[in-house]
Design an enzyme around this catalytic site. Structure first.
Site, PDB file in Angstrom:
ATOM      1  CB  ALA A 229       8.045  -4.617  -7.770  1.00  0.00           C
TER       2      ALA A 229
ATOM      3  CB  ALA B  94      -0.822  -0.042   1.284  1.00  0.00           C
TER       4      ALA B  94
ATOM      5  CD  GLU C 193       5.269   3.376 -14.248  1.00  0.00           C
ATOM      6  OE1 GLU C 193       5.633   3.938 -15.105  1.00  0.00           O
ATOM      7  OE2 GLU C 193       4.797   2.284 -14.421  1.00  0.00           O
TER       8      GLU C 193
ATOM      9  CD  GLN D 195       7.610  -8.164 -47.732  1.00  0.00           C
ATOM     10  OE1 GLN D 195       7.012  -7.198 -48.086  1.00  0.00           O
ATOM     11  NE2 GLN D 195       8.865  -8.775 -47.896  1.00  0.00           N
TER      12      GLN D 195
ATOM     13  CD  GLU E 102      -1.148   8.544   0.887  1.00  0.00           C
ATOM     14  OE1 GLU E 102      -1.038   9.609   1.052  1.00  0.00           O
ATOM     15  OE2 GLU E 102      -0.489   7.951   2.042  1.00  0.00           O
TER      16      GLU E 102
HETATM   17  C1  LIG Z   1      -2.624  -2.919 -11.772  1.00  0.00           C
HETATM   18  C2  LIG Z   1      -2.310  -1.795 -10.868  1.00  0.00           C
HETATM   19  C3  LIG Z   1      -1.626  -2.472  -9.917  1.00  0.00           C
HETATM   20  C4  LIG Z   1      -1.467  -1.431  -8.795  1.00  0.00           C
HETATM   21  N1  LIG Z   1      -0.836  -1.913  -7.538  1.00  0.00           N
HETATM   22  C5  LIG Z   1      -0.398  -1.025  -6.813  1.00  0.00           C
HETATM   23  C6  LIG Z   1       0.046  -1.640  -5.372  1.00  0.00           C
HETATM   24  O1  LIG Z   1       0.222  -2.687  -5.205  1.00  0.00           O
HETATM   25  N2  LIG Z   1       0.233  -0.698  -4.627  1.00  0.00           N
HETATM   26  C7  LIG Z   1       0.246   0.572  -4.680  1.00  0.00           C
HETATM   27  O2  LIG Z   1       0.588   1.620  -3.859  1.00  0.00           O
HETATM   28  N3  LIG Z   1      -0.306   1.284  -5.921  1.00  0.00           N
HETATM   29  C8  LIG Z   1      -0.555   0.568  -6.841  1.00  0.00           C
HETATM   30  N4  LIG Z   1      -1.027   0.847  -8.198  1.00  0.00           N
HETATM   31  C9  LIG Z   1      -1.136   2.134  -8.236  1.00  0.00           C
HETATM   32  C10 LIG Z   1      -0.082   2.837  -8.858  1.00  0.00           C
HETATM   33  O3  LIG Z   1       1.019   2.781  -8.041  1.00  0.00           O
HETATM   34  C11 LIG Z   1      -0.491   4.164  -9.675  1.00  0.00           C
HETATM   35  O4  LIG Z   1      -1.504   3.966 -10.335  1.00  0.00           O
HETATM   36  C12 LIG Z   1       0.446   4.930 -10.148  1.00  0.00           C
HETATM   37  O5  LIG Z   1       1.405   5.218  -9.048  1.00  0.00           O
HETATM   38  C13 LIG Z   1       0.305   6.328 -10.920  1.00  0.00           C
HETATM   39  O6  LIG Z   1      -0.135   6.908  -9.975  1.00  0.00           O
HETATM   40  P1  LIG Z   1      -1.600   7.480 -10.596  1.00  0.00           P
HETATM   41  O7  LIG Z   1      -2.557   6.461 -10.811  1.00  0.00           O
HETATM   42  O8  LIG Z   1      -2.033   8.415  -9.408  1.00  0.00           O
HETATM   43  O9  LIG Z   1      -1.389   8.186 -11.930  1.00  0.00           O
HETATM   44  P2  LIG Z   1      -0.819   9.885 -11.862  1.00  0.00           P
HETATM   45  O10 LIG Z   1       0.355  10.008 -11.168  1.00  0.00           O
HETATM   46  O11 LIG Z   1      -2.181  10.704 -11.770  1.00  0.00           O
HETATM   47  O12 LIG Z   1      -0.337   9.854 -13.568  1.00  0.00           O
HETATM   48  C14 LIG Z   1      -1.428  10.385 -14.581  1.00  0.00           C
HETATM   49  C15 LIG Z   1      -0.476  10.789 -15.751  1.00  0.00           C
HETATM   50  O13 LIG Z   1       0.377  11.596 -15.533  1.00  0.00           O
HETATM   51  C16 LIG Z   1       1.717  11.372 -15.733  1.00  0.00           C
HETATM   52  N5  LIG Z   1       2.448  12.093 -14.780  1.00  0.00           N
HETATM   53  C17 LIG Z   1       2.125  12.326 -13.448  1.00  0.00           C
HETATM   54  N6  LIG Z   1       3.171  12.967 -12.722  1.00  0.00           N
HETATM   55  C18 LIG Z   1       4.039  13.457 -13.625  1.00  0.00           C
HETATM   56  C19 LIG Z   1       5.006  14.141 -13.944  1.00  0.00           C
HETATM   57  N7  LIG Z   1       5.555  14.904 -13.010  1.00  0.00           N
HETATM   58  N8  LIG Z   1       5.758  14.447 -15.132  1.00  0.00           N
HETATM   59  C20 LIG Z   1       5.278  13.809 -16.172  1.00  0.00           C
HETATM   60  N9  LIG Z   1       4.176  13.058 -16.095  1.00  0.00           N
HETATM   61  C21 LIG Z   1       3.714  12.796 -15.272  1.00  0.00           C
HETATM   62  C22 LIG Z   1       1.763   9.858 -15.590  1.00  0.00           C
HETATM   63  O14 LIG Z   1       2.715   9.371 -16.177  1.00  0.00           O
HETATM   64  C23 LIG Z   1       0.304   9.594 -16.354  1.00  0.00           C
HETATM   65  O15 LIG Z   1       0.432   9.480 -17.639  1.00  0.00           O
HETATM   66  C24 LIG Z   1      -1.330  -0.038  -9.114  1.00  0.00           C
HETATM   67  C25 LIG Z   1      -1.956   0.483 -10.349  1.00  0.00           C
HETATM   68  C26 LIG Z   1      -2.250  -0.611 -11.057  1.00  0.00           C
HETATM   69  C27 LIG Z   1      -2.794  -0.149 -12.475  1.00  0.00           C
END
Ligand SMILES: Cc1cc2nc3c(=O)[nH]c(=O)nc-3n(C[C@H](O)[C@H](O)[C@H](O)COP(=O)(O)OP(=O)(O)OC[C@H]3O[C@@H](n4cnc5c(N)ncnc54)[C@H](O)[C@@H]3O)c2cc1C
Length: 376
Positions: free
Chosen positions: A239, A124, A360, A276, A127
């Site tokens: 990971a 976790a 990530e 092709q 957030e």
């Molecule tokens: C299958 C799956 C499993 C997961 N498992 C876990 C887990 O076990 N534990 C956990 O804690 N989380 C988990 N996650 C959550 C994951 O860590 C987040 O989705 C990830 O951190 C991205 O954060 P966000 O979704 O808030 O996207 P955002 O950070 O809001 O990103 C949205 C977009 O903006 C871009 N962006 C964001 N900031 C920047 C920046 N500074 N510069 C340029 N571009 C930027 C991103 O690249 C993306 O394209 C999981 C997600 C998935 C899909």
């Protein structure tokens, strides 16, 4: 560097493949369609001793090398990527931080039950609303005697609700942003821990991802106070390689299914494999799968030799993220209309592969890690 597998690694790879074909493949369609947590598969993985393969036997593992674990993930994901993802989250996101940063007491308490598969691990970090430490309901830790109490919310917790032991990151220095995070071990049945909402995903639908709330929940500090940020970077790199192996296994299935289909599907009087345009798609798919595998094995090699692997893991992740989606898109294309049908596995491969590489944290996305290292 020698990329040849030892006899032991080859046997393990083959046994994981046989296991996947026999036990995972028959259930994989239903697991995906109905978003079922593959509990029976996980029990069988535990019987195969796959739950803690690369941890020392003194902690309940098999004491094997990290590459063996990666090979197993690659093979299992050929048949059910959701099951492989549950295993990767358990081994790389939950057990690894305890092994790397845990006190001897934490290791002897938690690792044997995780390695033997008696308990499942979850992770976790993310957030709702903003990055960890900035979110409105961020998880904050306060000291309570020898332990800590956590309050706040997490989301997208892999293995959320089904895991027994969670690694949770919480704010311990509110003035320092992400540098004020620390890692904690939280037992899932602790009072004040609730799984709030199951998140319906596009792929990897058998690996539950949930929201979690902490209301004065007891937690034990893992590693050094306020060192969470550095731990996050290493955990996500480790990971990322594991989820990259899952992506590569999915690509291998997509490639093999496409070769078979191209030879069997007749259009305009002959198999489409003679065209092709189709041959070039197959060649692209083979090249991307092969190069992904090489990049992963090289990063694993660095990790096993105890060398710095963070930048290479980020490069691998960046490449595999694009290459694997390209492979699965081309598999859909080779299969024509059938590739888009829920009756075949191809559309699932595309959905699953996308899930392996979006997990990530945005502050850790690979380009930032690579550029940061280049410009140091
Ligand atoms: C299958 C799956 C499993 C997961 N498992 C876990 C887990 O076990 N534990 C956990 O804690 N989380 C988990 N996650 C959550 C994951 O860590 C987040 O989705 C990830 O951190 C991205 O954060 P966000 O979704 O808030 O996207 P955002 O950070 O809001 O990103 C949205 C977009 O903006 C871009 N962006 C964001 N900031 C920047 C920046 N500074 N510069 C340029 N571009 C930027 C991103 O690249 C993306 O394209 C999981 C997600 C998935 C899909």
């Amino acid at each position: 560097m020698d990329f040849n597998l030892t006899d032991e690694q080859q046997m393990l790879k083959q046994s994981a493949r046989d296991f996947g074909k026999k036990h995972l493949e028959p259930l994989s369609l239903e697991i995906d369609h109905k978003s079922i947590f593959p509990a029976s598969n996980i029990k069988k993985l535990a019987k195969m001793d796959f739950m803690g393969l690369f941890y020392p036997d003194e902690y309940g593992g098999l004491g094997m090398d990290f590459l063996s674990y990666i090979l197993i993930l690659e093979e299992l994901s050929r048949y059910c990527a959701s099951t492989a993802a549950v295993l990767a989250a358990h081994c790389s996101l939950a057990a690894y931080p305890i092994y790397k940063w845990g006190s001897e007491e934490q290791k002897t308490t938690y690792l044997p039950m995780l390695c033997l598969g008696e308990k499942l691990g979850g992770f976790a970090l993310a957030e709702p609303g903003d990055a960890p430490a900035y979110a409105p309901d961020k998880v904050v830790a306060t000291k309570d005697g020898e332990t800590y109490r956590l309050n706040g919310k997490k989301y997208y917790v892999s293995n959320g609700g089904v895991a027994d032991i969670y690694i949770v990151f919480a704010v311990t220095d509110p003035t320092a942003g992400m540098k004020g995070l620390s890692a904690f071990v939280v037992e899932g049945n602790t009072s004040g821990v609730t799984t709030d909402k199951y998140i319906e995903k596009m792929g990897l639908r058998g690996m539950p991802t949930t929201e979690m709330a902490f209301d004065n929940a007891k937690a034990s500090l893992l590693g050094t106070l306020n060192q969470g940020s550095a731990m996050i970077q290493e955990i996500l790199a480790c990971a990322g390689v594991a989820f990259g192996a899952i992506a590569t296994g999915i690509c291998q299935t997509a490639l093999e299914a496409s070769i078979k289909y191209a030879k069997e599907r007749v259009q305009f009087g002959g198999p489409i494999a003679r065209l092709q345009a189709v041959q070039w798609m197959l060649a692209d798919m083979a090249a991307n799968t092969h190069l992904s595998r090489l990049a992963i094995y090289q990063t694993v090699n660095l990790f096993e030799e105890g060398k710095s692997f963070i930048t290479e893991a980020a490069i691998t992740r960046m490449f595999v993220a694009k290459a694997s989606v390209d492979v699965c898109m081309q598999a859909v294309q080779v299969h024509g209309g059938y590739g888009y049908s829920k009756e075949m596995i191809i559309e699932r491969l595309l959905r699953d592969v996308k899930g392996t590489m979006v997990s990530e944290n945005s502050s850790e996305f690979p380009q930032a890690v690579i550029a940061g290292n280049l410009l140091r």
